[in-house]
Design an enzyme around this catalytic site. Structure first.
Site, PDB file in Angstrom:
ATOM      1  CG  ASP A  30      -2.141  -1.137   1.316  1.00 33.74           C
ATOM      2  OD1 ASP A  30      -2.226  -1.279   0.233  1.00 33.74           O
ATOM      3  OD2 ASP A  30      -2.365  -1.706   2.271  1.00 33.74           O
ATOM      4  CD  GLU A 192      -9.019  -3.474  -0.714  1.00 33.78           C
ATOM      5  OE1 GLU A 192      -9.679  -3.052  -0.025  1.00 33.78           O
ATOM      6  OE2 GLU A 192      -9.147  -3.950  -1.116  1.00 33.78           O
ATOM      7  CD  GLU A 312      20.766   3.931   6.399  1.00 38.63           C
ATOM      8  OE1 GLU A 312      21.876   3.269   6.405  1.00 38.63           O
ATOM      9  OE2 GLU A 312      20.732   4.949   7.396  1.00 38.63           O
ATOM     10  CG  ASP A 422      25.852   3.741  10.248  1.00 35.78           C
ATOM     11  OD1 ASP A 422      24.145   3.787  10.269  1.00 35.78           O
ATOM     12  OD2 ASP A 422      25.873   4.570  12.187  1.00 35.78           O
TER      13      ASP A 422
END
Ligand SMILES: *[C@@H]1O[C@H](CO)[C@@H](O)[C@H](O)[C@H]1NC(C)=O
Length: 430
Positions: A30, A192, A312, A422
């Site tokens: 979604d 929907e 990331e 990181d």
């Protein structure tokens, strides 16, 4: 035989090019994109891994400046943030106004009925807080979509199986009229997932039709509340999810269609994945038929490797996860030997790079090899990782780089395990 070998070769070719689904570290559904401050922020549901029925306990956020490298922002909002909610962190939509961001969600209440709540934050990445301490709308319907029309009037629509709207007040957390049911045109086959927006004075209502399995359809009108005319199917039924949920935006002169399917390994109707395709409106404002692809969309611009980039920030990956990082933000974890991260369109320039710094933590050890073009393409260097003394004891490791010039897709190919990643930054050759 020859045909099947060619077909196999072609399918591997497609996999190497794959950028859809645009999140591989978890199941997402979604997608609700918001263009803000030169980036696309895609808010998504999060299907918990292993789910055999709807199991969604938080929402997740990813953002991109170039439509292919998506940065993981973790979870901006969770079911737990609504004291009255019990289950089903379903399809959200987020909109800015009044110097804040309004995060509309459908959830199942403790009494078992479905309702719509709203949370706010002054920062798009959150954290968001329940604005009312109770639902905004209790109507046993779901799938909020919100639009501020050119006159400044905000409308909140919601649905399943009917389509309703309320006129929101300026404060965006109360309403003055409605709920009002919208009369649907014949042939609409509405189910929907409405996504309502205005473009060139045309009001579009895209939605999921003919449950189950759903396709994506749309209708248009000349006012926010209709009457609407059914305009046809945008995305035919396909993919390994019996539901679908669209979102449509313009960004940097391009038009994008977001949706979900079950295309990740293990994917299905309860372990879904958000995807995106580019399209062009026809000159009369109608929308062409759009098919699901694994290739995804073209990159807008390039990624600069000489400023800090987050581990990331990912175009595609295999066998990595993300987690909240003690240094702030998110880090990449779950690394196994052979895991990889692809970063697309990295602009090393003519002089190229001389070294790479990677920020790592963990009690394990291994190596981060950097390749260009593919996981096994030109090898430009390897950073060795040894124990830093703790899973969140962060250390910067630097390694020499050679042969990195021009603009390339770059792959971090991981060896060993027991460490996390990181951020990274290359140094340019002087
Ligand atoms: C929003 O929060 C993020 C994460 O904490 C932070 O990096 C960023 O600077 C904040 N943005 C603003 C506009 O305050």
């Amino acid at each position: 035989m020859l045909t099947s070998i060619l077909a196999l070769a072609a399918s591997f070719g497609v996999l190497a090019q794959a950028d859809n689904p645009f999140v591989q570290t978890l199941f997402t559904a979604d997608p609700a994109p918001l263009v803000y401050n030169g980036r696309v922020y895609a808010f998504v549901d999060h299907d918990n891994t292993g789910a055999t029925y709807y199991d969604m306990t938080d929402w997740r956020l990813f953002s991109t400046a170039d439509m292919v490298n998506w940065q993981d922002h973790g979870s901006p909002l969770s079911l737990k943030d609504f004291s009255w909610a019990k289950a089903n962190a379903w399809a959200p939509q987020i909109i800015p106004r009044n110097g804040q961001f309004y995060f509309y969600v459908p959830v199942t209440n403790k009494d078992g009925s479905d309702s719509i709540g709203v949370a706010t934050s002054t920062n798009i990445t959150g954290p968001y807080k329940d604005a009312l301490g109770k639902p905004l709308i209790t109507h046993s319907e779901i799938d909020p979509t919100v639009m501020i029309d050119p006159s400044g009037q905000a409308y909140l629509y919601y649905a399943n199986p009917d389509l309703y709207y309320v006129k929101l007040n300026q404060d965006m957390v109360s309403y003055s009229s409605g709920p009002t049911k919208i009369t649907l045109p014949s042939g609409a086959g509405f189910q929907e997932a409405p996504w309502v927006y205005e473009r060139n004075s045309i009001y579009y209502v895209a939605y999921a039709g003919t449950c189950c399995s759903e396709n994506i359809r749309y209708m248009t009108g000349s006012s926010p509340t209709g009457p609407f005319t059914y305009k046809g199917v945008i995305m035919p039924t396909q993919g390994k999810s019996f539901t679908n949920h669209e979102a449509i935006i313009d960004f940097r002169g391009h038009s994008y269609f977001f949706y979900h399917n079950g295309a990740l390994p293990g994917g299905n109707g309860y372990q879904r994945s958000a995807c995106v395709e580019e399209f062009k409106y026809n000159s009369d404002g109608t929308i062409p038929t759009i098919q699901m692809t694994t290739a995804g969309v073209s990159q807008i611009g390039t990624l600069i490797p000489y400023t800090r980039q987050e581990a990331e920030t990912i175009a595609f990956s295999a066998n990595v996860k993300t987690e909240v990082c003690s240094e702030g933000g998110i880090d990449v974890t779950g690394i196994q030997s052979g895991s990889y991260i692809k970063v697309k369109g990295v602009a090393f320039g003519m002089a190229g790079a001389s070294s790479l710094a990677v920020r790592v933590a963990g009690t394990g050890s291994g190596s981060i090899a950097i390749h260009l073009g593919s996981q096994t393409g030109t090898h430009i260097g390897t950073c060795s990782v040894t124990s830093t003394g703790g899973s969140q004891s962060w250390k910067t490791v630097t390694c020499a780089i050679s042969g990195a010039t021009g603009t390339n897709d770059m792959y971090f190919v991981f060896g060993g395990s027991g460490y996390s990643f990181d951020y990274w930054q290359f140094t340019q050759k002087s």
